[in-house]
Design a protein around this motif. Structure first.
Motif, mmCIF file in Angstrom:
data_model
loop_
_atom_site.group_PDB
_atom_site.id
_atom_site.type_symbol
_atom_site.label_atom_id
_atom_site.label_comp_id
_atom_site.label_asym_id
_atom_site.label_seq_id
_atom_site.Cartn_x
_atom_site.Cartn_y
_atom_site.Cartn_z
ATOM 1 N N LEU A 208 68.275 -32.377 50.364
ATOM 2 C CA LEU A 208 68.962 -32.953 49.212
ATOM 3 C C LEU A 208 68.154 -34.048 48.536
ATOM 4 O O LEU A 208 68.541 -34.535 47.471
ATOM 5 N N VAL A 209 67.046 -34.472 49.142
ATOM 6 C CA VAL A 209 66.219 -35.520 48.544
ATOM 7 C C VAL A 209 65.755 -35.043 47.162
ATOM 8 O O VAL A 209 65.198 -33.950 47.029
ATOM 9 N N PRO A 210 65.985 -35.851 46.120
ATOM 10 C CA PRO A 210 65.557 -35.425 44.777
ATOM 11 C C PRO A 210 64.049 -35.216 44.730
ATOM 12 O O PRO A 210 63.293 -36.004 45.309
ATOM 13 N N PRO A 211 63.582 -34.165 44.055
ATOM 14 C CA PRO A 211 62.141 -33.926 43.958
ATOM 15 C C PRO A 211 61.468 -34.999 43.118
ATOM 16 O O PRO A 211 62.072 -35.532 42.180
ATOM 17 N N GLU A 212 60.232 -35.341 43.474
ATOM 18 C CA GLU A 212 59.487 -36.305 42.674
ATOM 19 C C GLU A 212 59.169 -35.694 41.324
ATOM 20 O O GLU A 212 58.852 -34.511 41.206
#
Length: 257
Positions: A208-212
């Motif tokens: 779920l970590v937002p993409p850079e």
């Protein structure tokens, strides 16, 4: 718009004693519920949370305590609108006894028609909870950006009603949804529609970590629905692979403890 992580409180003393806690004061986490709460900082460890919002009930506050200790700078808010359903005269009673009440059949089969004696209706419960989520979505986006993630700790019936709204599902079908104690349910809101990414999750959340995103990257030119859906899919399914998974868990009868 932001991504919302709905946290059901950990297992409580009411869960293990078979009581419909409702808004009865002094309902705390049991020993296992405390262990569940202690695992929350690691489970959410990879996620850059912008804030947490909690029901005022003790069991929700205790569930979030390890997380807020681990992240002392994390903004913490309390919102009465995501408090437990007001079960009125049913609060604190044994679930086994309530199963004999004619109203319980309505609660299970036709909840949109259910109103608890001395309490609130399930329609009103859903309306206030969804209103709270929508308002917090706007506030979090304004303060932290559209890609922000935030957590909200609440109760079984509240979470199920928010999920039903996100899915465009009638409240009469919400008893088909199951969210166990200390499970995580994730909804990504967009201008077009919400996306249910996790339901009753007890496992990994790192995907779920937002993409850079490079600062110089331009906004997508396409403005149609298909373009928005494609951007959504790309952000949550790196490489085109759907990494989400659904893991159900047990819930109390009525979902209200």
């Amino acid at each position: 718009m932001p991504t919302l992580i709905l946290v059901r409180h950990g297992r409580s003393t009411a869960n293990t004693s078979g009581l419909l806690a409702g808004r009865t004061p002094g309902v705390a986490l049991d020993e296992y519920g405390q262990t569940q709460a202690e695992s929350l900082p690691d489970r959410l460890g990879a996620l850059p949370l912008a804030a947490v919002v909690s029901s005022p009930m003790q069991r929700c506050q205790e569930t979030l305590a390890p997380l807020t200790r681990a992240r002392p700078g994390l903004p913490v808010h309390t919102d009465e609108r995501i408090s437990e359903c007001d079960y009125g005269d049913w609060s604190g009673r044994k679930l086994a006894e309530l199963l004999e009440e004619p109203l319980m059949t309505t609660v299970q089969q036709h909840p949109s028609a259910a109103a608890f004696p001395g309490g609130e209706s399930m329609r009103d419960m859903q309306a206030r909870a969804v209103e709270a989520v929508r308002e917090w979505n706007g506030r979090i986006e304004e303060e932290h950006g559209a890609g922000a993630l935030y957590a909200m700790c609440s109760h079984g019936d509240i979470i199920k009603s928010v999920v039903a709204d996100a899915l465009g599902m009638h409240l009469d079908l919400f008893q088909r949804i199951s969210v166990g104690p200390c499970s995580l349910t994730v909804i990504r809101y967009t201008a077009l529609r919400p996306f249910l990414l996790r339901l009753g999750e007890t496992g990994e959340l790192d995907s779920l970590v937002p993409p850079e995103r490079p600062a110089e990257e331009a906004e997508p030119a396409a403005a149609g629905e298909g373009a928005a859906d494609g951007a959504e899919d790309a952000s949550r399914k790196p490489g085109g692979e759907d990494r989400s998974r659904e893991q159900g868990s047990n819930a109390t009868v009525g979902g209200g403890a």
